[in-house]
Design an enzyme around this catalytic site. Structure first.
Site, PDB file in Angstrom:
ATOM      1  N   ALA A  38     -23.915  33.915  33.787  1.00  0.00           N
ATOM      2  CA  ALA A  38     -23.431  33.358  35.297  1.00  0.00           C
ATOM      3  C   ALA A  38     -23.726  33.972  36.502  1.00  0.00           C
ATOM      4  O   ALA A  38     -23.685  35.223  36.304  1.00  0.00           O
ATOM      5  CB  ALA A  38     -21.839  33.236  35.300  1.00  0.00           C
ATOM      6  N   CYS A  39     -24.527  33.332  37.675  1.00  0.00           N
ATOM      7  CA  CYS A  39     -24.905  33.972  38.817  1.00  0.00           C
ATOM      8  C   CYS A  39     -23.979  33.438  39.926  1.00  0.00           C
ATOM      9  O   CYS A  39     -23.535  32.427  39.844  1.00  0.00           O
ATOM     10  CB  CYS A  39     -26.358  34.200  38.676  1.00  0.00           C
ATOM     11  SG  CYS A  39     -27.015  32.321  39.253  1.00  0.00           S
ATOM     12  N   PRO A  40     -24.069  33.939  41.061  1.00  0.00           N
ATOM     13  CA  PRO A  40     -23.236  33.328  42.239  1.00  0.00           C
ATOM     14  C   PRO A  40     -24.070  32.011  42.403  1.00  0.00           C
ATOM     15  O   PRO A  40     -22.924  31.002  42.774  1.00  0.00           O
ATOM     16  CB  PRO A  40     -23.687  34.296  43.287  1.00  0.00           C
ATOM     17  CG  PRO A  40     -23.930  35.569  42.595  1.00  0.00           C
ATOM     18  CD  PRO A  40     -24.898  35.474  41.336  1.00  0.00           C
TER      19      PRO A  40
ATOM     20  N   THR B  82     -28.649  32.205  35.884  1.00  0.00           N
ATOM     21  CA  THR B  82     -27.797  31.785  34.856  1.00  0.00           C
ATOM     22  C   THR B  82     -28.461  31.397  33.677  1.00  0.00           C
ATOM     23  O   THR B  82     -28.035  31.874  32.646  1.00  0.00           O
ATOM     24  CB  THR B  82     -26.973  30.832  35.280  1.00  0.00           C
ATOM     25  OG1 THR B  82     -26.184  31.183  36.260  1.00  0.00           O
ATOM     26  CG2 THR B  82     -25.934  30.282  34.121  1.00  0.00           C
TER      27      THR B  82
END
Length: 658
Positions: A166-168, A174
């Site tokens: 997961a990334c921002p 992701t």
């Protein structure tokens, strides 16, 4: 091969008063029978497993078990105790104790023994046969009847790993991390990997049964893991999402090692426990919390910004002068003319009828979405630090920030404050009667009160002054100062290609969109244009000088241009990861040129994302495109020059001339 023999049986013995004594005694029995090299190592492994969950089962029986490098062959030791010992069983102290000892690389032997033995122990006749046995040989015969011989060798057992990426923004990192881990695991015979991508498009949740069977967990995230409690008790390797892209094999090796280490760090089950504090450290936790806040804020910005842009497109660019009056005073059956009363005074618009009304509705919807961005940033930053009890105080703090004019800077401050305060209150020891009220009443109430008092009495005015000063400075920018800001933003966007520095520049731009002023829209255009340059430039470079890139980079270059046109900077990551010293400086040079040209030409964007597909929301659109072209040329020339005059060994070894 028999797993039990008479010399592994002890009848009516006193091995001690506790589980440690009994397990250590049986480990010595296994060692004495020549089936373990070190009794202490075997006992330590079994006791570590016992510490996780007691092994007492119905019938006053215990089945401690483990895998250990000290064990030379699958073994079952048995003791009928003259002094029963508490193994946590449901019906009292255990009289019959089996120690299952399997070699560390022995496949699923101990699981086969355990499952067969557990089924047999359910039967009262088998337990009575063990209690009535007069000699060790009778015990061996009883056990052999239910377990039998096992193969002398078993195939190597695969380590089952589950991962979450997961990334921002949940757009590129992701899925790139997930693909990198999956492809690396697929090439190994000793690993079985399942990945859950917690991205913005969708989350395909892991099957609970797969999680239950997993030997280890990989968290490759820059934000909090949703539903973290599903993985509670599993050994965990946790790092930033980019590490899974750059070092997938290393992370998988670490997960395999952790799966075999009884002392390995384990998932705590929540995002706000003291264990997690020790795992990550507060600096890392706060950074991750802010990134989580940004991640949850971006959908509000994207939806709101694009709706505002559509409102302008449909209703005209003077929509901001009276959208509220048009949307509330009119309806599909009462369409406005080109003159509308706004606060009692007539205002003339360049459009009328259905176009003006629909434009106002789109604009009003976008304004409502934009109105939530500071509260969402604050609320979900607090949520990442303190879990659900932090959401309400975080949203309250964000709303107060908007009310007093502290803007997104206030939202960041209140989010961190609310999260830390809620986390602290959650650590209080309270009477049992108050425990159930803590997360839903007491923590939100006290935290909201403290955050509100701090903002109104202490922090509000200084933060409002900072925000006002920043807004005034942006509004006053022109000429060289605007160009300098464009250079800085361009450098930030291309420094880590979707990492924290890139996200900081993007947050600065999107948060300013809520003000609606010209300077903020120009910053948004400069940031978006600079972020588009790296993938496009690298795609061009692979086309112009193919031999300077590896075959894998040449393939990536065929699709990178589309990612760039869509404003997905992460399309350049495979190139930067493979050759950072040549790629990153080249991209930063192009990003700086793009930011400078965009600001110099006054290009402004009402949309926060979309690249060339939202040109209708960019004015002047030609200035925006010119900035991208200039930056693309600079980056492409720079990266070709560096690779030409400073050749890469990887390219020399892997490139096949076209």
């Amino acid at each position: 091969m028999s797993v039990i023999s008479p010399d592994l049986v002890r009848l009516d013995v006193d091995l001690g008063a506790g589980t440690t004594d009994v397990i250590s005694g049986l480990a010595r029995v296994v060692h004495a029978a020549g089936r373990a090299d070190d009794a202490t190592l075997l006992a330590d492994a079994a006791l570590a497993r016992e510490a996780q969950n007691p092994t007492g089962v119905p019938g006053q029986v215990a089945i401690p078990h483990c895998r250990s490098a000290a064990v030379t062959e699958p073994t079952l030791a048995f003791a009928r105790l003259s002094r029963p010992v508490d193994f946590g069983g449901p019906d009292g102290d255990a009289e019959l104790v089996f120690l299952i000892a399997a070699p560390e690389g022995g496949g699923k032997v101990h699981l086969k023994i355990l499952s067969k033995l557990a089924r047999a122990l359910v039967r009262g006749d088998f337990r009575e046969r063990l209690r009535a046995a007069a000699t060790p040989e009778e015990v061996v015969a009883a056990v052999d009847d239910v377990i039998g011989d096992l193969p002398a060798t078993t195939p190597p057992e695969k380590t089952r790993i589950v991962a979450v990426t997961a990334c921002p923004t949940g757009i590129a990192h992701t899925y790139m991390a997930a693909d990198s881990l999956t492809q690396t695991a697929a090439a190994r015979a000793d690993v079985e990997l399942h990945v859950e991508t917690q991205g913005s498009s969708s989350t395909d949740a892991l099957d609970p049964e797969i999680i239950r069977q997993a030997d280890a967990v990989i968290f490759a995230t820059d934000v909090g893991v949703r539903d973290r409690e599903r993985f509670a008790g599993k050994p965990v390797i946790e790092a930033a999402v980019k590490r899974a892209i750059n070092e997938p094999a290393v992370m998988i090796d670490e997960a395999v090692t952790a799966s075999r280490d009884p002392q390995a760090r384990r998932v705590s089950g929540t995002a706000s426990t003291a264990e997690k504090k020790q795992e990550l450290g507060w600096a890392r936790r706060i950074q991750q919390a802010v990134m989580t806040g940004v991640s949850y804020m971006i959908p509000f910005v994207a939806a709101g910004g694009l709706l505002l842009a559509l409102g302008f497109l449909v209703g005209g660019y003077d929509m901001a002068n009276g959208w509220e009056a048009i949307a509330l005073q009119h309806s599909p059956g009462n369409l406005p003319g080109n003159e509308v009363l706004v606060d009692g005074a007539p205002v003339t618009f360049d459009r009328s009828g259905l176009a003006l009304y629909l434009g106002a509705v789109l604009f009003a919807t976008g304004q409502m979405a934009m109105g939530f961005i500071v509260a969402a940033l604050s609320g979900y930053t607090a949520y990442s630090l303190a879990g659900r009890p932090g959401i309400a105080p975080g949203f309250v703090g964000g709303a107060i920030s908007v009310l007093i004019g502290a803007g997104f800077i206030g939202g960041l401050v209140t989010g961190v404050l609310a999260g830390l305060i809620a986390y602290w209150i959650a650590s209080w020891r309270v009477p049992r009667i108050l425990t159930s009220l803590m997360p839903v009443v007491i923590i939100p109430l006290l935290t909201s009160l403290v955050v509100g008092l701090l903002m109104f009495l202490l922090l509000g005015r200084p933060l409002e002054g900072i925000m006002t000063g920043l807004t005034d400075w942006l509004s006053s920018m022109s000429g060289s100062s605007a160009v300098v800001l464009g250079i800085i933003l361009g450098l930030m966007m291309c420094f880590d290609l979707g990492g924290p520095v890139n996200k900081a520049a993007y947050l600065f731009a999107t948060a300013g969109l809520s003000t609606g002023d010209t300077a903020s829209m120009q910053i948004m255009a400069a940031v978006m244009a600079a972020g588009m340059v790296p993938p496009i430039a690298l795609s061009v470079a692979t086309l112009v000088r193919k031999r300077l890139f590896t075959p894998a980079e040449q393939e990536n270059g065929k699709s990178a241009w589309l990612l760039g046109l869509s404003f997905i900077s992460e399309g350049a990551i495979p190139f930067a990861a493979a050759d950072p010293l040549r790629v990153i400086p080249s991209m930063m040079a192009g990003g700086a040129v793009t930011g400078a040209v965009s600001m110099a030409l006054g290009a402004g964007s009402r949309a926060p994302h979309g690249g060339v597909f939202v040109l209708f929301a960019i004015d002047p659109w030609w200035g925006f495109l010119l900035a991208i072209i200039a930056g693309t040329v600079v980056s492409a020339v720079a990266v070709i020059g560096l690779k030409q005059f400073w050749p890469s060994r990887a390219v020399a070894a892997a490139t096949v001339d076209a």
